[in-house]
Design an enzyme around this catalytic site. Sequence first.
Site, mmCIF file in Angstrom:
data_model
loop_
_atom_site.group_PDB
_atom_site.id
_atom_site.type_symbol
_atom_site.label_atom_id
_atom_site.label_comp_id
_atom_site.label_asym_id
_atom_site.label_seq_id
_atom_site.Cartn_x
_atom_site.Cartn_y
_atom_site.Cartn_z
ATOM 1 N N ARG A 15 0.835 -1.197 0.000
ATOM 2 C CA ARG A 15 0.000 0.000 0.000
ATOM 3 C C ARG A 15 0.877 1.257 0.000
ATOM 4 N NH1 ARG A 15 -3.773 -1.506 5.045
ATOM 5 N NH2 ARG A 15 -1.807 -2.477 5.678
ATOM 6 N N LYS A 75 1.418 1.830 7.350
ATOM 7 C CA LYS A 75 1.709 1.012 8.531
ATOM 8 C C LYS A 75 2.646 1.740 9.483
ATOM 9 C CE LYS A 75 0.437 -2.324 9.567
ATOM 10 N NZ LYS A 75 -0.768 -2.528 10.421
ATOM 11 N N TYR A 94 -1.180 4.490 10.643
ATOM 12 C CA TYR A 94 -1.594 3.531 11.662
ATOM 13 C C TYR A 94 -0.419 3.283 12.595
ATOM 14 C CZ TYR A 94 -5.766 2.300 8.945
ATOM 15 O OH TYR A 94 -6.965 2.337 8.280
ATOM 16 N N HIS A 96 -1.052 1.476 16.215
ATOM 17 C CA HIS A 96 -1.345 0.288 17.029
ATOM 18 C C HIS A 96 -0.300 0.120 18.136
ATOM 19 C CE1 HIS A 96 -4.485 -0.895 14.227
ATOM 20 N NE2 HIS A 96 -3.629 -0.805 13.216
ATOM 21 N N GLU A 118 -6.027 4.924 13.677
ATOM 22 C CA GLU A 118 -6.997 4.019 14.299
ATOM 23 C C GLU A 118 -7.702 4.586 15.518
ATOM 24 O OE1 GLU A 118 -3.080 2.930 16.338
ATOM 25 O OE2 GLU A 118 -3.723 3.466 14.300
ATOM 26 N N ASP A 270 -3.279 -6.914 15.094
ATOM 27 C CA ASP A 270 -2.604 -5.610 15.136
ATOM 28 C C ASP A 270 -2.616 -5.019 16.541
ATOM 29 O OD1 ASP A 270 -1.661 -4.892 12.476
ATOM 30 O OD2 ASP A 270 -3.749 -4.976 11.865
#
Length: 377
Positions: A15, A75, A94, A96, A118, A270
């Site tokens: 991505r 990510k 993101y 996490h 998120e 995740d």
Amino acid sequence: MLIGVPKEIKNHEYRAGMVPGSVREVIAHGHEVIVETNAGGGIGFTDDDYVAAGATIVDTAEEVFAKAEMIVKVKEPLAEERKRLRKDQILFTYLHLAPDMPQTQDLVDSGAVCIAYETVTGRTGGLPLLAPMSEVAGRMSIQAGAQCLEKSRGGLGMLLGGVPGVSPAKCVVIGAGVVGSNAIRMAVGLGARVVVLDRNVDALRRITAEFGSRVETVFSSQESLEQEVTTADLVIGGVLIPGAAAPKLVTEEMVKNMKPGSVLVDVAIDQGGCFATSKATTHAEPTYIKHDVVHYCVANMPGAVPRTSTFALNNVTLPYIITIANKGYHEALARDPHLLNGLNVYKGKVTEKSVAENLGFEYVDPKDALEISYDTL
């Protein structure tokens, strides 16, 4: 503002933080974008496509991180990327963080302004920047689970939907949120016998209203969870506590009592995973077997369908990118309490309560960290 888009380097992550169309929109607002060479190669875009949209191509990630005021990724940054972050630089991706002490510590040490997709909240509820990837992961979980049920993958050797005269597989979905709802749609479409567990009765009512008798809804308790999981052929874990580590709902004892060759797909990996026996895997080696049960625990599932995932993600992140670039991070955060909820680390302070509690950091209210008055919000 100068915005940087480095190429993703996580295992089999194709991505991209921004597609050329998003670059064009940002530049139309008076900003600049630099893109690492071949950042969009995995989703079918060339450097020339980005140049045509107005971006400048640079040869290395080091140059992107060194020049950009805001880094836009997909990510969480890996260790080598975290070393490149600098004080006051904005990181929008993101993260996490709740189950990830090394990353959290590195971000704290960097002094950067780290906004996590998120935990950004929606004006009408929900998590708008997480929802598209949850939709993708929920749908993919059934595809992955169906493949894992094949004998060559270590599974029972069952066709998820069965055939006339042969019973379909029993698919248990834990959680009736975005992940669970999308998993259910796919499982029902393939003809599986579907059971969903949740503690939110309104969510179960919604599932019943949509699917009727094609899905069995069960209130989640220790007893019902144990009964359904241990008799399942495929279990999808789709639970989420925003910003926090996922609860370990399925115990190791439950896994031991499952049928040999049954399959667990942990979409919550995740956030640390919702099965006691889960450990993160990659697209290169997506599964392992423990207690004779196949575990699929890929931490970036949507990365397997990067073009669909990137466009879906860009649709929801672009307005925030433009807002941050137009106003600067301080005003953007001060004026939008929902974006402020996305601030996880700010100049050495942990500003997401669940992350601080999970990892033992001192929690600093983001309004206090930014010295925002309550009247401003």
